[in-house]
Write an enzyme that holds these catalytic residues in place. Structure first.
Site, mmCIF file in Angstrom:
data_model
loop_
_atom_site.group_PDB
_atom_site.id
_atom_site.type_symbol
_atom_site.label_atom_id
_atom_site.label_comp_id
_atom_site.label_asym_id
_atom_site.label_seq_id
_atom_site.Cartn_x
_atom_site.Cartn_y
_atom_site.Cartn_z
ATOM 1 N N SER A 103 0.878 -1.108 -0.055
ATOM 2 C CA SER A 103 0.004 -0.091 0.051
ATOM 3 C C SER A 103 0.789 1.253 -0.064
ATOM 4 O O SER A 103 0.320 2.259 -0.619
ATOM 5 C CB SER A 103 -1.029 -0.032 1.159
ATOM 6 O OG SER A 103 -1.867 -1.043 1.160
ATOM 7 N N SER A 150 -17.573 5.164 -1.720
ATOM 8 C CA SER A 150 -18.126 4.640 -2.986
ATOM 9 C C SER A 150 -18.681 5.631 -4.047
ATOM 10 O O SER A 150 -18.893 5.482 -5.159
ATOM 11 C CB SER A 150 -18.972 3.416 -2.879
ATOM 12 O OG SER A 150 -18.176 2.501 -2.216
ATOM 13 N N ILE A 175 -6.570 7.550 4.794
ATOM 14 C CA ILE A 175 -5.801 7.985 3.901
ATOM 15 C C ILE A 175 -4.254 7.390 4.090
ATOM 16 O O ILE A 175 -3.678 7.956 5.034
ATOM 17 C CB ILE A 175 -5.590 9.630 3.705
ATOM 18 C CG1 ILE A 175 -6.931 10.154 3.535
ATOM 19 C CG2 ILE A 175 -4.496 9.936 2.471
ATOM 20 C CD1 ILE A 175 -7.615 9.818 2.287
ATOM 21 N N GLN A 291 -6.214 -36.980 2.856
ATOM 22 C CA GLN A 291 -7.029 -36.738 1.605
ATOM 23 C C GLN A 291 -7.666 -35.445 1.896
ATOM 24 O O GLN A 291 -7.603 -34.495 0.816
ATOM 25 C CB GLN A 291 -8.090 -37.653 1.320
ATOM 26 C CG GLN A 291 -7.479 -39.157 0.877
ATOM 27 C CD GLN A 291 -8.495 -40.000 0.488
ATOM 28 O OE1 GLN A 291 -9.707 -39.794 0.406
ATOM 29 N NE2 GLN A 291 -8.181 -41.201 -0.200
ATOM 30 N N GLU A 375 -10.193 1.041 -2.680
ATOM 31 C CA GLU A 375 -9.861 0.839 -4.342
ATOM 32 C C GLU A 375 -11.214 0.381 -5.069
ATOM 33 O O GLU A 375 -11.147 -0.276 -6.153
ATOM 34 C CB GLU A 375 -8.818 0.365 -4.665
ATOM 35 C CG GLU A 375 -7.615 0.489 -4.271
ATOM 36 C CD GLU A 375 -7.038 2.194 -4.491
ATOM 37 O OE1 GLU A 375 -7.804 2.735 -5.084
ATOM 38 O OE2 GLU A 375 -6.014 2.397 -3.887
ATOM 39 N N THR A 377 -15.450 -1.231 -3.444
ATOM 40 C CA THR A 377 -15.767 -2.521 -2.538
ATOM 41 C C THR A 377 -16.232 -3.642 -3.797
ATOM 42 O O THR A 377 -16.269 -3.427 -5.030
ATOM 43 C CB THR A 377 -17.048 -2.210 -1.886
ATOM 44 O OG1 THR A 377 -18.168 -1.703 -2.801
ATOM 45 C CG2 THR A 377 -16.630 -0.893 -0.942
#
Length: 396
Positions: A103, A150, A175, A291, A375, A377
């Site tokens: 980031s 958004s 931020i 397995q 960046e 949703t």
């Protein structure tokens, strides 16, 4: 009669032979970043995460600049001019160490530097980019607000002309790099539409209190930006863009890095689970011999390397100038969701040890909860793809 070439042996670390798609320069970039992360991040990141801080961020930024990782896909001004695939490989290796480190690099290069490089004046580029590429100045990107994530078109931060100056007022939230940044790229409403500003963080009225008490991205600096009558000269505005297309194009570039980076977190968790399954014994033999454990490992490997192939494909399209934002949404939506599922499955293989910071799995899983949201949703990327598939806009 020709003799068929002998098939290479199966490599659990590269089961699909993806390295065959990479050029020597690609491998050199990947190995340089991997080596740096192994030396400078992995020995310390669990402690940083537990303490909830990134104490060496300025030193780390300078070191990342020295290896060409900051703004690496940009040309000129001290930037490396690397390919999109090379940038993606760097993001993968950085996030395999920690999402907070990726980031730091992503916000510096794909958001702050990219905005100045693409939309700034020549004076702004000369002033900021060489120092940012060297890691001497850290940048941040102010778009998200406390009440508007958004829906950035509804942002309340406002810039008003006062003579030849601009005066900014508003708040930005969540931020990355904010409290340590020397320049903030801030997006604000104006009488002429949304504009971007290169704001020196020592300007009167600007402050960036750090956000504490996070349970995700703890080895990262996250801040609020407060702008109280921040007065800027006319040449602080980014002259080459108006409207949301400015910040959204920056976000597309950052999302591309996430497509790769999320697979780094997934790879680290998968490798931890695979190693554990080979050595942890129950009922008289390694649990990797059962397995149900093998089924989990096989499913994790399939999703991991499918995701890396998808990232590689998108990188080649970006290098060819053919990558669309909808395709980035495709990659971000798929790869982050699958990365979280890989981490959760890896945790089940490690059992109770999976929640310990001695292993990277839970740290990656909690970090990815933030990556899933920022960046764009899940829901926003679903709607981007839904609109592209149907031709119908469901956003409003």
């Amino acid at each position: 009669m020709s003799v068929p070439a002998k098939s290479p042996s199966f490599d659990p670390a590269d089961p699909l032979g993806i390295d065959d798609l990479l050029e020597p320069e690609d491998l050199a970039v990947r190995d340089t970043v991997r080596s740096w992360a192994a030396d400078r991040v992995l020995p310390f990141v669990a402690e940083w995460y537990e303490r909830g801080e990134l104490p060496e961020i300025r030193e780390l930024a300078r070191e990342l600049g020295a290896i060409g990782a900051l703004g690496m896909s940009l040309d000129g001004y001290g930037c490396a001019g690397a390919s999109a695939v090379q940038y993606g490989l760097a993001c993968l290796e950085l996030e395999a160490a920690d999402s907070g480190i990726r980031s730091l690099v992503s916000v510096q290069g794909s958001l702050a530097m990219y905005a100045i490089h693409r939309f700034g004046s020549e004076e702004q580029k000369e002033n900021w980019l060489p120092r940012m590429a060297a890691g001497e100045v850290i940048g941040c990107f102010g778009l998200t607000e406390p009440d508007h994530g958004s829906d950035p078109a509804s942002m309340r931060t406002y810039a008003k002309r006062d003579g030849t100056d601009w005066v900014l007022n508003g708040r930005k939230m969540w931020i990355t790099n904010g409290s340590v940044a020397g320049v903030a790229v801030v997006w604000a409403q104006t009488d002429e539409g949304i504009r971007g500003f290169a704001v020196p963080t020592d300007t009167a009225g600007f402050s960036a209190p750090e956000i504490k008490h996070k349970w995700s991205l703890r080895a990262s600096v996250t801040s609020e930006l407060v702008l109280d009558d921040v007065r800027l000269p006319a040449d602080a505005v980014l002259p080459e863009v108006k409207g949301l297309k400015g910040p959204l194009s920056c976000l597309s570039h950052a999302r591309y890095g996430i497509v790769w980076g999320s697979m780094g977190a997934a790879r680290s968790s998968f490798e931890a689970a695979l190693d554990y399954a080979r050595t942890r014994e129950q009922f008289g033999r390694p649990i990797g011999g059962f397995q149900l454990t093998q089924a989990k490992l096989a499913d994790m490997a399939v999703e991991l390397y499918k995701g890396i192939l998808l990232a590689h494909h998108l990188g080649r399209r970006m290098d060819a100038g053919r990558l669309r934002p909808e395709q980035i949404s495709f990659g971000k939506l798929n790869n982050v969701r699958e990365a979280i599922e890989i981490c959760r499955t890896a945790r089940t293989i490690l059992g109770a040890n999976g929640i310990s910071l001695e292993y990277p799995v839970m740290r990656h899983a909690t970090n990815l909860e933030s990556v899933l949201t920022y960046e764009g949703t899940v829901e926003m990327h679903q709607l981007v793809l839904g609109k592209a598939l149907t031709g119908l806009d469901a956003f409003r």
